[in-house]
Scaffold this motif. Sequence first.
Motif, PDB file in Angstrom:
ATOM      1  N   ASN A   5      18.874   6.845 -43.726  1.00 28.03           N
ATOM      2  CA  ASN A   5      19.649   7.763 -42.891  1.00 28.03           C
ATOM      3  C   ASN A   5      20.302   7.003 -41.737  1.00 28.03           C
ATOM      4  O   ASN A   5      19.714   6.096 -41.163  1.00 28.03           O
ATOM      5  CB  ASN A   5      18.742   8.859 -42.327  1.00 28.03           C
ATOM      6  N   THR A  24      20.165  13.428 -41.680  1.00 24.88           N
ATOM      7  CA  THR A  24      19.264  13.249 -42.817  1.00 24.88           C
ATOM      8  C   THR A  24      19.875  13.866 -44.070  1.00 24.88           C
ATOM      9  O   THR A  24      20.691  14.786 -43.991  1.00 24.88           O
ATOM     10  CB  THR A  24      17.897  13.890 -42.557  1.00 24.88           C
ATOM     11  N   GLY A  33      16.158  10.958 -49.195  1.00 28.77           N
ATOM     12  CA  GLY A  33      16.287   9.673 -48.524  1.00 28.77           C
ATOM     13  C   GLY A  33      15.067   8.798 -48.761  1.00 28.77           C
ATOM     14  O   GLY A  33      13.934   9.290 -48.852  1.00 28.77           O
ATOM     15  N   GLN A  46      11.430   9.799 -43.909  1.00 35.76           N
ATOM     16  CA  GLN A  46      12.588   9.065 -44.411  1.00 35.76           C
ATOM     17  C   GLN A  46      12.913   7.915 -43.460  1.00 35.76           C
ATOM     18  O   GLN A  46      12.784   8.045 -42.253  1.00 35.76           O
ATOM     19  CB  GLN A  46      13.793   9.990 -44.533  1.00 35.76           C
ATOM     20  N   SER A 104      15.365   5.461 -41.460  1.00 37.22           N
ATOM     21  CA  SER A 104      16.671   5.628 -40.826  1.00 37.22           C
ATOM     22  C   SER A 104      17.024   4.320 -40.139  1.00 37.22           C
ATOM     23  O   SER A 104      16.234   3.375 -40.120  1.00 37.22           O
ATOM     24  CB  SER A 104      16.668   6.765 -39.815  1.00 37.22           C
TER      25      SER A 104
END
Length: 383
Positions: free
Chosen positions: A20, A29, A33, A378, A380
Motif C-alpha cells: 500500500n 489500502t 495487499g 498489510q 505499506s
Amino acid sequence: MNLSALDDFTIEVPSWAYGNSGTRFKVFTMPGGPRNPYEKISDAAQVNRLTGLAPRVSIHIPWDLVDDWSDLRAHAEKLGVKLGAVNSNVFQDDDYKLGSLCHPEKRVRDKAIAHHKLCLDVMRQTGSTDLKIWLPDGLNYPGQDSLRGRQDRLADSLQQIYAAMDDDQRLLLEYKFFEPYFYSMDIPDWGTSLVHCLALGDRASVVLDTGHHAPGTNIEFIVMQLLRVKKLGAFDFNSRFYADDDLIVGSADPFQLFRILSEIVSLGAHRPESGVNFMLDQCHNIEEKIPGQIRSVLNVEQALAKALQVDQEALAAAQVEGDVLGAHAVLMDAYETDVRGALADRREQRGLPRDPLAAYQHSGYAESIATTRTGGAQLSWGA
C-alpha cells in the motif's frame, strides 16, 4: 517487423510497488495487499507469468527483511523469478535526521555503513550482485553544514562500503536533484554520482531514475554520456509530470521514453551483455498494484520495439548530409509505428497471453488474494 532483439530484454520490478502507498496525506489500502515479503514476491511473479518480461524482483532492506533468505530465494525461484538488486534504506531512522553517510557525527556514519554491509550480506544469501544506494542526505539551509565536508565524508563512507564488497558485487549509486532536502542534496545529479563512482573503481556505476531531474532536463543526453564512459549501471523507469511522481512508465511523456530507448538501442545497451540493469521504481497510489506493474513493463516493451524500428543507416546518412528534417523524420517514422499487433503476435508465439492485462483481470488472482489474505497487517510504504 523484426523484434528478435527483444528476446533477451528484461525488466526488474520493485517489491515495494505491491504494498500500500499513497500521498503525504493518506495511504490507501486495497483488498488482498501483501502482508509479508513472500506475498510481495508472489504478486510480482504474476507480472512475469503474464508478460515474460520481469524475471527479477528488487528488494528493500529493512522493508523486506526475513529470517531465512534461502527460503525466500527458493520461494521466488519456485514462482519463476529471482531476487534482484538489494536497495538500502537510510531515510527512516531518527539518527539520520541530519544525514547518514554524510552525517557530521562519526557514530551515525558508522551505523549507515554497517547497514550497507548488512545489505551486502543479504546479497550473498540471495544471489544478488547489485547494491543500489539512493542517498537521501542533504541540507535545507545555507550554512547548516559544510558542503565540502559532506562530500569528503561521503567519499570516505562509500569507500568503506566498496572495500567490503565481493569481487562479483556492484555498487549502483543513484542521484536526485531535490527531496527530501531542498537547499542541497548530497548527490543531486549524475555528475556528482559519476565523480564518486570513478573514484571508487570499476564496480561502481551510476543509477539513472527518470523522475530525479529538473523539468526540461535532456535525459537521453545523460544516458548517452554515461554509456559513452561505461558508467551506466542501472536504469529506473517511471514517469513524472512535475517531480518524482513515480507514475506508470510512459504515462506522462511516451515520446521521452522512446527517445531514451532510442539512445540505448543505438549503443546496444538494451542487450544483457551491456551490464545495464533495467528496473522499475514506482509506487501505485490509486491504481491496482499488479496491473500497474503490468502496464509499466508493457509500455517499456512497446517503446523499445519502436526504438528498434529506427533506420540507423538512414539516420546516419541524414545526419552526415545535414538533413535536419530528414533525420528527425527517421525518428518520427519509428515512433509513429504501431507495434502493438506485432507484440501481441510475439507474445502468443511464446505461449503468453496476447493481452496480459485482460488475462490478469480474468485470472481470478485478485479475487483469490482478497479472500485468502485475511488477518495480519498489510505492508505499506515504510513497513
